[in-house]
Design an enzyme around this catalytic site. Sequence first.
Site, short mmCIF file in Angstrom:
data_model
loop_
_atom_site.label_atom_id
_atom_site.label_comp_id
_atom_site.label_asym_id
_atom_site.label_seq_id
_atom_site.Cartn_x
_atom_site.Cartn_y
_atom_site.Cartn_z
N HIS A 173 -8.87 -11.97 4.51
CA HIS A 173 -7.64 -11.33 4.21
C HIS A 173 -7.07 -10.26 4.63
CE1 HIS A 173 -5.43 -14.81 2.34
NE2 HIS A 173 -6.60 -15.76 1.92
N ASP A 386 -3.79 -2.54 8.07
CA ASP A 386 -3.48 -4.08 6.71
C ASP A 386 -4.02 -5.24 7.81
OD1 ASP A 386 -2.42 -5.27 4.96
OD2 ASP A 386 -0.71 -3.74 5.33
O1 F6P Z 1 -5.90 -9.60 0.34
C1 F6P Z 1 -5.89 -8.02 -0.43
C2 F6P Z 1 -6.54 -8.35 -1.62
O2 F6P Z 1 -7.64 -7.84 -1.83
C3 F6P Z 1 -5.56 -9.66 -2.38
O3 F6P Z 1 -7.04 -10.28 -2.74
C4 F6P Z 1 -5.55 -9.09 -3.61
O4 F6P Z 1 -4.35 -10.93 -4.53
C5 F6P Z 1 -4.17 -8.44 -2.98
O5 F6P Z 1 -4.85 -7.86 -2.69
C6 F6P Z 1 -3.63 -7.12 -4.48
O6 F6P Z 1 -5.30 -6.66 -5.08
P1 F6P Z 1 -5.56 -6.93 -6.46
O7 F6P Z 1 -6.08 -8.13 -6.80
O8 F6P Z 1 -7.21 -5.83 -6.06
O9 F6P Z 1 -5.08 -6.33 -7.30
#
Ligand code: F6P
Length: 481
Positions: A173, A386
């Site tokens: 992602h 991003d």
């Molecule tokens: O894709 C970016 C990401 O790390 C996802 O895996 C995740 O759901 C989101 O950002 C939020 O981050 P975190 O799980 O570290 O709170």
Amino acid sequence: MKNTDLSGISTFGPSTMIVVSNRLPVDATENEDGSISWGLAPGGLVTALEPFMRENASTWVGWAGISDLVLAPFERDGVKLVSVTLSENDVELFYEGFSNDTLWPLYHDVIEAPSYHRAWWEVYRSVNQKFADVVAAEAAEGATVWVHDYQLQLVPQMLRELRPDLTIGFFLHIPFPAYGLFSQLPWRRQIIEGLLGADLVGFQRAQDVDNFLRIVRRIMAYKVIGGHVTVPSRGEENRYVVARNFPISISYPDIQKLIKDPAVIARSREIRESIGNPKIMILGADRLDYTKGFLHRLKAYDELLSDGDLDPTEVVMVMVASPSRERVDSYIKLRDDVELAVGRINGQYGELGHYPVVYLHHNYPREEMMALFLAADVMLVTPLRDGMNLVAKEFVAARSDGDGVLVLSEFAGAFDELKAAVAVNPHDIDDLKKQILRAKDMAPAERRQRMLSMRRRVREHDVEKWSRDFLKALAHTNRVS
Ligand code: F6P
């Protein structure tokens, strides 16, 4: 160890479709009295995957968001959720450490310096193994498994070793860095081997695919033709792995439903009133992350106010900063820096009852986010880097009135598709200032034309198409290899 059961043990059997991501869609928080509250997990990944999961009675394997929580499998909206328990040490070394203080900054072009610690790597490996073991136990014979994101890059290979019968897809992602940066990583070979355990490795942008394939060639010396990698296997037939881009998106129908809700429409009016009905409302809505460009945005805004190009009595910038990774040093520092900058601007240009920045360090439900999107004149999505940025796509999908201007960073994946946005290089403060003014002054006809063309793109390429395209390509790779 806390042991909590949400709604009874599921009666589902082994699953033929499994999604694996670091987080489950539900996020647990522990209250002071030791009880657990449940909310929606943060981030775009869960938002994007939820519609797919609802449609495809599948199993979702992930972490519920707090350490040492042992949960029996449970069901939510027809999806079986299987929780992976992470110890406090796992959370510190795997999640906050290797995932978010090594890989995250490295993959976002080293905006902050990545930390390389061998102890973190060991725990990253063991937690990936934990996820692979849970999935191997859940998957039916010949099942399809879709692994998500940078936290779980070793899972494809680990799973292939445990269960060669599975079809395995992986989707990243976030951006995939160029060779010059990736090669810093002491465990670069292991990460590539982990990813190549999948049949299909998906990325957001074509440039991510190019970076990955170049790295596979240089680090592994494997043959790469087009998007196909030949993985030599000792004593067995070679395997073929496909790498391709699949730009992720949002659920267009879900957003249309939300923005038609009279309560959301009324709330959008109320929001403008609550900030003093300014002539111009500028909006930003991001996780509080150093990749999102908060400080650059605040600097540009500060200069526009001090140059007299923006009148502090006429403009309000609403800055939603959702709390994120709050125990990681770089995030603690960023919060301090942002709050200092906001305080300075408001101290300098604010008056009793009117402040040019409304800073909100909160998580809001989707309805409130839609009301904010509807209320805004100018939406600033200005990350320094991003993977995609779903907020940009959500804003566009929400503006069925054809109004509102999106200022979008060239360094967001969404930029490849939303060409009618006002493009900006957020590293260039003068450009940021110029594009903010351009957005503010744009004539209604041009605003409408740009918004309509972006809306068409998002409508025709929504998250349903994204998951369909990925799974179709995955099924195909398996047939041809
Ligand atoms: O894709 C970016 C990401 O790390 C996802 O895996 C995740 O759901 C989101 O950002 C939020 O981050 P975190 O799980 O570290 O709170």
